[in-house]
Design a protein around this motif. Structure first.
Motif, short mmCIF file in Angstrom:
data_model
loop_
_atom_site.label_atom_id
_atom_site.label_comp_id
_atom_site.label_asym_id
_atom_site.label_seq_id
_atom_site.Cartn_x
_atom_site.Cartn_y
_atom_site.Cartn_z
N LEU A 243 0.85 -1.19 0.00
CA LEU A 243 0.00 0.00 0.00
C LEU A 243 0.88 1.23 0.00
CD1 LEU A 243 -2.72 -1.11 2.56
CD2 LEU A 243 -2.48 -1.69 0.14
N GLU A 244 0.85 2.01 -1.08
CA GLU A 244 1.74 3.14 -1.27
C GLU A 244 1.61 4.18 -0.18
OE1 GLU A 244 4.41 5.60 -3.81
OE2 GLU A 244 4.06 3.48 -3.44
N ARG A 245 0.41 4.57 0.19
CA ARG A 245 0.21 5.62 1.19
C ARG A 245 0.23 5.08 2.61
NH1 ARG A 245 -4.97 7.40 0.28
NH2 ARG A 245 -5.37 6.13 -1.58
N ASP A 246 -0.32 3.92 2.81
CA ASP A 246 -0.38 3.30 4.13
C ASP A 246 1.00 2.81 4.58
OD1 ASP A 246 -2.42 1.75 6.19
OD2 ASP A 246 -0.68 0.53 5.69
N ARG A 263 -9.38 -5.98 4.25
CA ARG A 263 -10.46 -5.74 5.21
C ARG A 263 -10.15 -6.41 6.55
NH1 ARG A 263 -15.94 -7.50 3.87
NH2 ARG A 263 -16.48 -6.12 5.58
N GLU A 264 -9.59 -7.61 6.51
CA GLU A 264 -9.22 -8.29 7.75
C GLU A 264 -8.16 -7.50 8.52
OE1 GLU A 264 -7.98 -12.23 6.80
OE2 GLU A 264 -10.01 -12.93 6.31
N ALA A 265 -7.37 -6.71 7.77
CA ALA A 265 -6.33 -5.89 8.41
C ALA A 265 -6.89 -4.59 8.96
CB ALA A 265 -5.23 -5.59 7.41
N GLY A 266 -8.18 -4.36 8.77
CA GLY A 266 -8.83 -3.19 9.35
C GLY A 266 -8.96 -2.00 8.44
N LEU A 267 -8.61 -2.12 7.17
CA LEU A 267 -8.75 -1.00 6.26
C LEU A 267 -10.23 -0.79 5.91
CD1 LEU A 267 -5.67 -1.84 5.79
CD2 LEU A 267 -5.93 -0.65 3.60
N GLU A 268 -10.63 0.46 5.89
CA GLU A 268 -12.00 0.80 5.48
C GLU A 268 -11.99 1.06 3.98
OE1 GLU A 268 -13.77 3.88 7.75
OE2 GLU A 268 -13.44 2.90 9.69
N SER A 313 -9.92 -9.44 -8.64
CA SER A 313 -8.71 -9.54 -9.45
C SER A 313 -7.50 -9.80 -8.58
CB SER A 313 -8.52 -8.26 -10.27
OG SER A 313 -9.59 -8.08 -11.17
N GLY A 314 -6.46 -10.34 -9.19
CA GLY A 314 -5.24 -10.67 -8.47
C GLY A 314 -4.04 -10.00 -9.09
N SER A 315 -2.88 -10.69 -9.09
CA SER A 315 -1.65 -10.10 -9.61
C SER A 315 -0.83 -11.13 -10.36
CB SER A 315 -0.82 -9.53 -8.47
OG SER A 315 0.40 -8.99 -8.96
N HIS A 316 -0.31 -10.70 -11.54
CA HIS A 316 0.65 -11.50 -12.28
C HIS A 316 2.06 -11.22 -11.77
CE1 HIS A 316 -2.15 -13.18 -15.14
NE2 HIS A 316 -2.56 -11.99 -15.54
N SER A 317 2.22 -10.10 -11.04
CA SER A 317 3.52 -9.71 -10.52
C SER A 317 3.72 -10.26 -9.11
CB SER A 317 3.64 -8.18 -10.47
OG SER A 317 3.37 -7.61 -11.73
N ASP A 318 4.98 -10.43 -8.74
CA ASP A 318 5.27 -10.87 -7.37
C ASP A 318 4.88 -9.80 -6.36
OD1 ASP A 318 6.28 -13.29 -8.26
OD2 ASP A 318 8.34 -12.54 -8.37
N VAL A 319 4.99 -8.52 -6.78
CA VAL A 319 4.62 -7.40 -5.91
C VAL A 319 3.69 -6.48 -6.70
CG1 VAL A 319 5.43 -5.42 -4.57
CG2 VAL A 319 6.79 -7.53 -4.64
N LEU A 320 2.58 -6.13 -6.09
CA LEU A 320 1.61 -5.22 -6.68
C LEU A 320 1.45 -4.04 -5.74
CD1 LEU A 320 -0.52 -5.00 -9.05
CD2 LEU A 320 -2.18 -5.96 -7.44
N VAL A 321 1.70 -2.83 -6.25
CA VAL A 321 1.62 -1.61 -5.41
C VAL A 321 0.33 -0.88 -5.75
CG1 VAL A 321 2.77 0.51 -4.70
CG2 VAL A 321 4.14 -1.48 -5.40
N LEU A 322 -0.48 -0.62 -4.72
CA LEU A 322 -1.76 0.04 -4.88
C LEU A 322 -1.76 1.43 -4.23
CD1 LEU A 322 -4.17 -2.93 -4.07
CD2 LEU A 322 -3.33 -2.20 -6.32
N ASP A 323 -2.56 2.31 -4.76
CA ASP A 323 -2.66 3.68 -4.24
C ASP A 323 -3.62 3.72 -3.06
OD1 ASP A 323 -2.37 6.42 -3.93
OD2 ASP A 323 -3.80 6.90 -5.53
N LEU A 324 -3.20 3.08 -1.98
CA LEU A 324 -4.00 3.03 -0.75
C LEU A 324 -3.13 3.39 0.44
CD1 LEU A 324 -6.00 -0.29 -1.32
CD2 LEU A 324 -6.94 2.04 -1.38
#
Length: 324
Positions: A243-246, A263-268, A313-324
């Motif tokens: 998570l880029e911002r978190d 969601r299990e980690a508590g993100l809204e 959806s999932g990821s074809h990459s080993d690491v996926l960076v999201l704007d969260l």
């Protein structure tokens, strides 16, 4: 609910709205029209043709329904709900338990099936309850004096919604058949005016037949909304989401989705259908290559991978960076 191919989607970020059921009426066999107004009397957020809203039902379920009207700053929203014989609590709950006077939460409108109001001609195709988003388009086009034609397939006369309104228009053809995919879609598309835009909403056999017939048309002029997602949800796991911002990173294990882990980690997080058809969980991708499993993004959007639906959806990459 539904998904779009082609067009520009719009998503509002307003939190849920407290609304009251002010009227309920039977439109046709097993189809209820439900009118909702804000409890505080304020105007509802504007909706564009093809938009849908979420209903947060009293039994805890969230279901998406298309708006049959699309007016700026409307006083009310109207949705049509068909009882699904296989319903496990959505449409059955609406028909059996929702009543005039009930107060529920609803979402602001989202539109994955937008109408191009600049098109020279619009060809609208609907099957069964798929008429609901098409109705809002028809009404807007009629208000604008724009050229359009509507082909609407139902199994029997008692299933035709807003029959009097539809019968009054020369641009509308109502087809009655036991099979909703029997409209001659190839003929309709071949005889349409040049540069017409085509819109289809209905059951899977109709959608598949439409897509096959529309393969001769430029993709940007073909628009589809689906009731369900045929793709298999990405639960293979085995990659990391950062998570880029978190600042946190999460390993996505086998059997879970990105949404469920976060969601299990508590993100809204914003979500609704959890099938990749409503667009509420659309998330910007900073880097990585998503494994798209939704029914919303176009092929061009999937290739660009600027966003993804994290519910399915999932990821074809080993690491996926999201704007969260």
């Amino acid at each position: 609910m539904m998904a779009n191919e082609g067009g520009s989607r719009s998503v509002t970020t307003e939190k849920t709205i407290t609304a009251r059921v002010v009227t309920m009426s039977l439109l046709a066999d097993s189809i209820l029209a439900i009118e909702l107004k804000r409890t505080d009397g304020a105007p509802l957020p504007p909706a564009t043709p093809g938009a849908h809203i979420d209903l947060h039902l009293q039994n805890g379920l969230i279901r998406q329904y298309s708006l049959t009207t699309a007016d700026g700053d409307p006083a009310s929203y109207i949705v049509a709900v068909k009882r699904d014989r296989a319903s496990r609590g959505g449409s059955a709950f609406v028909h059996d338990h929702l009543r005039v006077g009930d107060v529920i939460e609803i979402s602001a409108p989202r539109n994955n099936f937008p109408l191009d109001e600049d098109a020279k001609c619009s060809v609208l195709i609907a099957g069964g309850i798929g008429i609901t988003p098409i109705l809002s388009m028809m009404r807007r086009l009629r208000e604008n004096g724009a050229a359009f034609e509507l082909h609407y397939s139902c199994r029997k006369p008692t299933e035709v919604v807003y029959a009097a309104e539809l019968a009054a228009s020369k641009e509308i053809n109502v087809h009655l058949s036991q099979e909703l995919a029997t409209i001659d879609l190839q003929k309709i598309i071949a005889q349409a005016p040049p540069n017409a835009h085509f819109y289809c909403c209905g059951p899977l056999p109709m959608i598949e037949a439409f897509e096959a017939a529309a393969s001769i048309v430029d993709a940007e002029r073909v628009h589809v909304e689906r009731f369900s997602n045929n793709a298999i949800m990405a639960t293979e796991g085995g990659y990391v989401v950062k998570l880029e911002r978190d600042g946190r990173s999460f390993v996505i294990p086998q059997g879970q989705t990105i949404l469920s882990v976060l969601r299990e980690a508590g993100l809204e997080l914003s979500f609704s259908c959890e099938q990749g058809i409503c667009g509420s969980c659309e998330t910007s991708v900073v880097s990585g290559r998503p494994d798209h499993r939704d029914s919303i993004l176009t092929e061009a959007e999937r290739e660009a991978s600027a966003t993804m639906m994290i519910c399915c959806s999932g990821s074809h990459s080993d690491v996926l960076v999201l704007d969260l």
